[in-house]
Design a protein around this motif. Structure first.
Motif, PDB file in Angstrom:
ATOM      1  N   MET B   1       0.473  -1.364  -0.308  1.00  0.00           N
ATOM      2  CA  MET B   1      -0.375   0.429   0.288  1.00  0.00           C
ATOM      3  C   MET B   1       1.177   1.458   0.486  1.00  0.00           C
ATOM      4  O   MET B   1       1.588   1.384   0.192  1.00  0.00           O
ATOM      5  N   ILE B   2       0.778   2.486  -0.489  1.00  0.00           N
ATOM      6  CA  ILE B   2       1.256   3.357  -0.288  1.00  0.00           C
ATOM      7  C   ILE B   2       0.872   4.077   0.710  1.00  0.00           C
ATOM      8  O   ILE B   2      -0.230   4.049   1.191  1.00  0.00           O
ATOM      9  N   ALA B   3       2.146   4.221   1.500  1.00  0.00           N
ATOM     10  CA  ALA B   3       1.718   5.086   2.777  1.00  0.00           C
ATOM     11  C   ALA B   3       1.174   6.956   3.453  1.00  0.00           C
ATOM     12  O   ALA B   3       1.210   7.465   1.665  1.00  0.00           O
ATOM     13  N   ARG B   4       0.493   6.315   4.122  1.00  0.00           N
ATOM     14  CA  ARG B   4      -0.501   7.651   4.145  1.00  0.00           C
ATOM     15  C   ARG B   4       0.807   8.768   5.430  1.00  0.00           C
ATOM     16  O   ARG B   4       0.953   8.222   6.729  1.00  0.00           O
ATOM     17  N   THR B   5       1.218   9.822   4.810  1.00  0.00           N
ATOM     18  CA  THR B   5       1.863  10.900   5.036  1.00  0.00           C
ATOM     19  C   THR B   5       1.645  11.889   5.261  1.00  0.00           C
ATOM     20  O   THR B   5       0.285  12.240   5.020  1.00  0.00           O
ATOM     21  N   GLU B  47       7.329   1.372   3.071  1.00  0.00           N
ATOM     22  CA  GLU B  47       6.997   1.098   0.973  1.00  0.00           C
ATOM     23  C   GLU B  47       7.872  -0.303   0.812  1.00  0.00           C
ATOM     24  O   GLU B  47       8.796   0.507   0.905  1.00  0.00           O
TER      25      GLU B  47
END
Lengths: 106, 106
Positions: B1-5, B47
């Motif tokens: 998953m694309i990291a939620r930063t 990621e």
């Protein structure tokens, strides 16, 4: 291959994405884009891997090189439409490389 | 998953590597390291993808979080020996995320 980059500082653009199903001309475009990117002033190298998630890191000399490439690449409305075909989602992070170190098996 | 930063600035550690043949306990270690990393103060996300090349990008709040993790992880001489088993080569780049943007298919 691990990109051979100069001593910091330089810049890294981290492009993380999830794909749609099917090719839709993606592979051909991807190859062409890398070929094109390599010819741009300030290009230093690129690294890529994909499993469920795709990660492409491209290294550039400065912010100007990144900006020029962005404008080069986004030259048509078509691009936005094509994105919808290729990607479910992506995130782009513009970063400044402050420090690096490496290991090579002797 | 694309990291939620969160909104920049924050930091990204880009770890690019080529593996040796065979597992040598790598998968178990890798899972454990990610589990451990997630518990560290300042951890924002990770990621990962591997084909020929492996790319792991871990996001952290600040340089102090990166330094603390480095010291946490390098607590034994064993680590250096184990590296020789797992990796042919790697490169670590400490970067500061200056800007980001994303796309999500509607």
């Amino acid at each position: 291959m691990i990109a051979r980059t100069p001593d910091p500082p330089y810049y890294a653009v981290i492009f993380t994405s999830t794909r749609t199903e099917g090719d839709h001309g993606y592979d051909a475009m991807s190859d062409r884009m890398i070929e094109l990117a390599e010819k741009q002033p300030g290009f230093l190298g690129v690294e890529h891997a994909r499993e469920d998630l795709g990660i492409t890191v491209s290294y550039r000399k400065d912010l100007e090189s990144i900006k020029n490439w962005k404008h080069h690449a986004e030259h048509s409305n078509a691009r936005q439409k094509v994105r919808e075909k290729w990607y479910r989602s992506f995130k782009v992070r513009i970063t400044r490389v402050e420090r690096d170190y490496e290991f090579k098996k002797s």
